[in-house]
Design a protein around this motif. Structure first.
Motif, PDB file in Angstrom:
ATOM      1  N   LEU A 156     -34.564  13.381  -4.032  1.00 32.94           N
ATOM      2  CA  LEU A 156     -35.794  13.068  -4.761  1.00 32.94           C
ATOM      3  C   LEU A 156     -36.857  14.118  -4.431  1.00 32.94           C
ATOM      4  CD1 LEU A 156     -35.831   9.246  -3.980  1.00 32.94           C
ATOM      5  CD2 LEU A 156     -35.264  10.284  -6.187  1.00 32.94           C
ATOM      6  N   PRO A 157     -36.663  15.352  -4.849  1.00 34.32           N
ATOM      7  CA  PRO A 157     -37.615  16.425  -4.497  1.00 34.32           C
ATOM      8  C   PRO A 157     -38.987  16.175  -5.113  1.00 34.32           C
ATOM      9  CG  PRO A 157     -36.067  17.183  -6.174  1.00 34.32           C
ATOM     10  CD  PRO A 157     -35.571  15.842  -5.721  1.00 34.32           C
ATOM     11  N   GLY A 158     -40.012  16.442  -4.309  1.00 34.95           N
ATOM     12  CA  GLY A 158     -41.381  16.342  -4.808  1.00 34.95           C
ATOM     13  C   GLY A 158     -41.906  14.937  -4.945  1.00 34.95           C
ATOM     14  N   ARG A 159     -41.156  13.939  -4.458  1.00 34.60           N
ATOM     15  CA  ARG A 159     -41.589  12.552  -4.591  1.00 34.60           C
ATOM     16  C   ARG A 159     -42.344  12.102  -3.344  1.00 34.60           C
ATOM     17  NH1 ARG A 159     -40.750  10.474  -9.722  1.00 34.60           N
ATOM     18  NH2 ARG A 159     -40.513   8.394  -8.837  1.00 34.60           N
ATOM     19  N   ASP A 160     -43.238  11.140  -3.556  1.00 32.68           N
ATOM     20  CA  ASP A 160     -43.970  10.520  -2.463  1.00 32.68           C
ATOM     21  C   ASP A 160     -43.103   9.380  -1.938  1.00 32.68           C
ATOM     22  OD1 ASP A 160     -45.719   9.354  -0.722  1.00 32.68           O
ATOM     23  OD2 ASP A 160     -47.239   8.846  -2.212  1.00 32.68           O
ATOM     24  N   LEU A 161     -42.514   9.555  -0.738  1.00 25.74           N
ATOM     25  CA  LEU A 161     -41.537   8.610  -0.212  1.00 25.74           C
ATOM     26  C   LEU A 161     -42.167   7.619   0.759  1.00 25.74           C
ATOM     27  CD1 LEU A 161     -38.579  11.044   0.532  1.00 25.74           C
ATOM     28  CD2 LEU A 161     -38.814   9.505  -1.427  1.00 25.74           C
ATOM     29  N   ASP A 162     -41.644   6.414   0.736  1.00 24.91           N
ATOM     30  CA  ASP A 162     -42.008   5.396   1.719  1.00 24.91           C
ATOM     31  C   ASP A 162     -40.712   4.752   2.183  1.00 24.91           C
ATOM     32  OD1 ASP A 162     -43.484   3.747   3.358  1.00 24.91           O
ATOM     33  OD2 ASP A 162     -43.856   2.258   1.805  1.00 24.91           O
ATOM     34  N   LEU A 163     -40.575   4.511   3.487  1.00 28.39           N
ATOM     35  CA  LEU A 163     -39.348   3.957   4.039  1.00 28.39           C
ATOM     36  C   LEU A 163     -39.648   2.732   4.884  1.00 28.39           C
ATOM     37  CD1 LEU A 163     -37.454   7.149   5.274  1.00 28.39           C
ATOM     38  CD2 LEU A 163     -36.963   5.807   3.231  1.00 28.39           C
ATOM     39  N   GLN A 164     -38.704   1.784   4.873  1.00 29.59           N
ATOM     40  CA  GLN A 164     -38.737   0.659   5.800  1.00 29.59           C
ATOM     41  C   GLN A 164     -37.393   0.640   6.517  1.00 29.59           C
ATOM     42  OE1 GLN A 164     -40.082  -3.142   4.205  1.00 29.59           O
ATOM     43  NE2 GLN A 164     -41.224  -2.075   2.606  1.00 29.59           N
ATOM     44  N   PRO A 165     -37.357   0.999   7.799  1.00 29.05           N
ATOM     45  CA  PRO A 165     -36.074   1.053   8.512  1.00 29.05           C
ATOM     46  C   PRO A 165     -35.605  -0.318   8.944  1.00 29.05           C
ATOM     47  CG  PRO A 165     -37.854   1.723   9.960  1.00 29.05           C
ATOM     48  CD  PRO A 165     -38.468   1.499   8.614  1.00 29.05           C
ATOM     49  N   GLY A 166     -34.282  -0.483   8.999  1.00 29.71           N
ATOM     50  CA  GLY A 166     -33.670  -1.681   9.551  1.00 29.71           C
ATOM     51  C   GLY A 166     -32.811  -1.312  10.751  1.00 29.71           C
ATOM     52  N   VAL A 167     -32.315  -2.317  11.442  1.00 29.46           N
ATOM     53  CA  VAL A 167     -31.434  -2.083  12.586  1.00 29.46           C
ATOM     54  C   VAL A 167     -30.113  -2.793  12.333  1.00 29.46           C
ATOM     55  CG1 VAL A 167     -33.349  -1.836  14.199  1.00 29.46           C
ATOM     56  CG2 VAL A 167     -32.343  -4.087  13.825  1.00 29.46           C
ATOM     57  N   THR A 194     -53.189  17.746  -0.219  1.00 28.28           N
ATOM     58  CA  THR A 194     -52.913  18.135  -1.606  1.00 28.28           C
ATOM     59  C   THR A 194     -51.567  17.578  -2.056  1.00 28.28           C
ATOM     60  OG1 THR A 194     -51.988  20.211  -0.769  1.00 28.28           O
ATOM     61  CG2 THR A 194     -54.292  20.226  -1.469  1.00 28.28           C
ATOM     62  N   THR A 195     -50.686  17.304  -1.108  1.00 25.76           N
ATOM     63  CA  THR A 195     -49.408  16.646  -1.378  1.00 25.76           C
ATOM     64  C   THR A 195     -49.171  15.591  -0.299  1.00 25.76           C
ATOM     65  OG1 THR A 195     -48.178  18.282  -0.085  1.00 25.76           O
ATOM     66  CG2 THR A 195     -48.399  18.692  -2.467  1.00 25.76           C
ATOM     67  N   ALA A 196     -48.277  14.663  -0.572  1.00 26.51           N
ATOM     68  CA  ALA A 196     -47.879  13.659   0.419  1.00 26.51           C
ATOM     69  C   ALA A 196     -46.596  14.126   1.084  1.00 26.51           C
ATOM     70  CB  ALA A 196     -47.660  12.311  -0.265  1.00 26.51           C
ATOM     71  N   HIS A 197     -46.535  14.036   2.402  1.00 26.44           N
ATOM     72  CA  HIS A 197     -45.300  14.413   3.082  1.00 26.44           C
ATOM     73  C   HIS A 197     -45.043  13.486   4.252  1.00 26.44           C
ATOM     74  CE1 HIS A 197     -47.894  17.164   5.710  1.00 26.44           C
ATOM     75  NE2 HIS A 197     -48.627  16.975   4.645  1.00 26.44           N
ATOM     76  N   LEU A 198     -43.750  13.259   4.508  1.00 26.34           N
ATOM     77  CA  LEU A 198     -43.276  12.302   5.495  1.00 26.34           C
ATOM     78  C   LEU A 198     -42.405  13.039   6.506  1.00 26.34           C
ATOM     79  CD1 LEU A 198     -43.192   9.188   6.080  1.00 26.34           C
ATOM     80  CD2 LEU A 198     -41.112   9.106   4.706  1.00 26.34           C
ATOM     81  N   HIS A 199     -42.565  12.696   7.798  1.00 23.52           N
ATOM     82  CA  HIS A 199     -41.823  13.365   8.861  1.00 23.52           C
ATOM     83  C   HIS A 199     -41.167  12.317   9.767  1.00 23.52           C
ATOM     84  CE1 HIS A 199     -43.634  17.339   8.021  1.00 23.52           C
ATOM     85  NE2 HIS A 199     -44.661  16.610   7.639  1.00 23.52           N
ATOM     86  N   ALA A 200     -39.920  12.569  10.165  1.00 21.59           N
ATOM     87  CA  ALA A 200     -39.190  11.687  11.073  1.00 21.59           C
ATOM     88  C   ALA A 200     -39.345  12.177  12.498  1.00 21.59           C
ATOM     89  CB  ALA A 200     -37.714  11.635  10.690  1.00 21.59           C
TER      90      ALA A 200
END
Length: 314
Positions: A288-299, A266-272
């Motif tokens: 950014l509360p309530g937003r659908d997040l996408d991440l691309q990590p770097g090193v 019902t919602t999108a959620h991301l976990h580390a």
């Protein structure tokens, strides 16, 4: 009890963004993207070291539908339905074709090779689709030079290499099942057999040599698990709400270990999965509360991450 959502116009439904793919380099120093301009698709590059850096167009027209980086960050990989091309980021070395996906032998790209600075892993099928005669796992560098890592009579689905570039895990079709095999001294030993109705996707290898799996074996939802050498599964992460399958995994750009797990219900959620990533994710979620997040990590240092977000309605 919720308010009725406002209707969207036809134009909003049909609208397409001009940027079709965007990727952060493994060292976090550059961002590359594909941009639609009329009936052409361009390749652009921008340094993120300074806020005033000017974007640079590398190609004025490309058939590529997606892009990726080589592990050393020196090459951009452009994939289309027809072929895979490599573009030198520094401008020296130009553009070259790495592989053709058409012809008498059919190639399929698995992933970039995490054991090499700049190479990809491909599966080659020899013979017609109805009656193939051989399957090969190939390493191909940016100049198109091929190294055969494994040859098999049965269809190769996926593979994991160790840090020295040797085949460590193999997934192939045996009869009506997917079988995951551990390869030691060139000899494969079956560890897990998966019914074709179940998901058993290899997702990289941990430091102790055990692979991660995205799987729904022994359950009704897909989750992230570790496959032990004796065939047991050790759960790593599943939807805390006990509702959704894994939507996608976000992996480290160098060693390919899973770092974030995303779910959609019902919602999108991301976990580390790691503490330092969790702290950064918490900052983004607070901003950014309530937003659908996408991440691309770097090193590297400073450690950069590319973040994208959209509203729940978008």
């Amino acid at each position: 009890a919720r308010a009725i959502a406002p209707p969207l116009s036809r134009g909003a439904l049909l609208q397409r963004g001009s940027i079709t793919d965007i990727r952060l380099s493994p060292d976090g120093r550059h961002v590359a993207w594909l941009r639609e301009r009329g009936n052409k698709r361009e390749l652009w590059l921008r340094s993120v070291a300074t806020a005033t850096a000017t974007p640079r167009r590398l190609l004025a027209d490309t058939p590529a539908q997606s892009l990726d980086w080589s592990r050393d960050g020196r090459w951009l990989l452009l994939r289309s339905s027809r072929d895979l091309q490599a573009v030198a980021v520094a401008g020296q070395g130009g553009t070259g074709r790495v592989a053709m996906f058409e012809g008498a032998t059919t190639l399929t790209m698995l992933d970039t090779d995490a054991s090499q600075p700049a190479a990809v892993l491909l599966v080659e099928r020899e013979g017609p689709a109805a009656a193939p005669t051989a399957w090969r796992l190939l390493r191909v560098d940016m100049r198109g030079q091929r190294t055969v890592l494994w040859q098999d009579r049965q269809r190769i689905v996926d593979a994991i290499l160790d840090a020295r570039g040797r085949l460590a895990w193999l997934q192939r079709v045996e009869g009506d099942a997917l079988v995951i095999l551990r390869v030691m001294d060139g000899k494969p030993r079956p560890v897990l057999r998966c019914d074709p109705s179940r998901r058993c996707a290899l997702r990289g290898m941990a430091a102790d040599g055990t692979p991660w799996l995205r799987t729904d074996l022994h359950g009704d939802r897909s989750r992230l698990a570790r496959l032990k050498f004796d065939g047991r599964l050790e759960d790593v992460h599943a939807d805390p709400e006990h509702i959704a399958d894994i939507d996608h995994l976000i992996e480290d750009p160098v060693d390919r270990r899973p770092r974030f797990v995303a779910y959609r219900s019902t919602t999108a959620h991301l976990h580390a999965l790691a503490t330092d990533d969790a702290a950064h994710l918490a900052e983004l979620q607070s901003a950014l509360p309530g937003r659908d997040l996408d991440l691309q990590p770097g090193v590297g240092q400073p450690r950069r991450r590319l973040g994208g977000s959209r509203s729940p309605q978008g």
